[in-house]
Design a protein around this motif. Sequence first.
Motif, PDB file in Angstrom:
ATOM      1  N   GLN A   1      -4.694   2.053 -10.622  1.00 10.28           N
ATOM      2  CA  GLN A   1      -3.980   2.652  -9.249  1.00 10.28           C
ATOM      3  C   GLN A   1      -4.084   4.499  -9.379  1.00 10.28           C
ATOM      4  O   GLN A   1      -4.512   4.147  -7.699  1.00 10.28           O
ATOM      5  CB  GLN A   1      -3.097   3.205 -10.458  1.00 10.28           C
TER       6      GLN A   1
ATOM      7  N   ASP B   1      -7.578   3.970  -8.019  1.00  3.56           N
ATOM      8  CA  ASP B   1      -8.644   3.198  -7.306  1.00  3.56           C
ATOM      9  C   ASP B   1      -7.968   3.304  -5.447  1.00  3.56           C
ATOM     10  O   ASP B   1      -8.520   3.108  -5.299  1.00  3.56           O
ATOM     11  CB  ASP B   1      -9.777   2.107  -7.546  1.00  3.56           C
ATOM     12  N   LEU B   2      -6.943   2.683  -6.188  1.00  2.38           N
ATOM     13  CA  LEU B   2      -5.641   2.046  -5.297  1.00  2.38           C
ATOM     14  C   LEU B   2      -5.522   3.204  -4.035  1.00  2.38           C
ATOM     15  O   LEU B   2      -5.585   3.451  -3.077  1.00  2.38           O
ATOM     16  CB  LEU B   2      -4.537   1.456  -5.189  1.00  2.38           C
ATOM     17  N   TRP B   3      -4.649   4.058  -4.676  1.00  2.00           N
ATOM     18  CA  TRP B   3      -4.627   5.819  -4.152  1.00  2.00           C
ATOM     19  C   TRP B   3      -5.752   5.563  -2.593  1.00  2.00           C
ATOM     20  O   TRP B   3      -6.133   6.743  -1.865  1.00  2.00           O
ATOM     21  CB  TRP B   3      -4.480   6.385  -5.131  1.00  2.00           C
TER      22      TRP B   3
ATOM     23  N   TRP C   1      -8.897   4.790  -1.957  1.00  2.00           N
ATOM     24  CA  TRP C   1      -8.971   3.274  -0.918  1.00  2.00           C
ATOM     25  C   TRP C   1      -8.141   3.587   0.644  1.00  2.00           C
ATOM     26  O   TRP C   1      -8.185   3.692   1.592  1.00  2.00           O
ATOM     27  CB  TRP C   1      -8.636   1.479  -1.507  1.00  2.00           C
ATOM     28  N   LEU C   2      -6.696   3.862  -0.197  1.00  4.33           N
ATOM     29  CA  LEU C   2      -5.466   4.358   1.057  1.00  4.33           C
ATOM     30  C   LEU C   2      -6.100   5.050   1.713  1.00  4.33           C
ATOM     31  O   LEU C   2      -5.788   5.598   2.397  1.00  4.33           O
ATOM     32  CB  LEU C   2      -4.094   4.231   0.781  1.00  4.33           C
TER      33      LEU C   2
END
Length: 222
Positions: free
Chosen positions: A2, A4-6, A8-9
């Motif tokens: 999660q 990592d997702l933030w 990239w976002l």
Amino acid sequence: MQNDLWAWLSLVLLGAFHGANPAMGWLFAVALGLQEQRLAAVLAALLPIALGHAAAIAVIAVLTVFLGETLPQPILLLGAGVLLLGFAGWRLWRRFRHPRTRFRATHRELTVWSFLMATAHGAGLMIAPLLIALTSRGSTPVPDSHLEHGMGLGSSLGVALAATLVHTTAMFATMTVIAIIVYRELGVEILRHAWVNIDLIWIVVLVATGLLTAALGLRAIV
């Protein structure tokens, strides 16, 4: 995952923010288009501007990866935070003035100009904390082994280049949309009546990111 997702976002959002900033190039591209009275001139100027921006981002990205091979994550975060705060203070103190450029510029000149602008604005520094989170090995450097959240040099460089691509793509897309709208519908005159001091907002973002990054590093150390 999660986190990592933030990360990239955040790279995408920072790219969009850079693309919206007139100082990063779209205003210059619009000026060239208005001078030549054709939209093609605007679009032709945007690609070298994006390439110069990507080069500035890539320099910091690769440097961050190599530092991550030898330094623990908390030290990297603290260092990046202090560097961001110092850079923000310098920008505020000096009230950085953009170098003058000729309206008639070659693609190579546009690329170099964009590289210098992105570097001068600390664009690459802003993604350093995100790259640290995505590629660092953890709290202690372990040169000869991979930790659970770590990765090899090759993989880290791949992430750094991917981050540069994602960030620049978002920047280029935002910059292109704004430039086309301003050129076709508004013209640069609108900026005299509806100007937002994005450079001041950028300094605030630098300070906030620097404080947060340094705080995360200090918390991990303590």
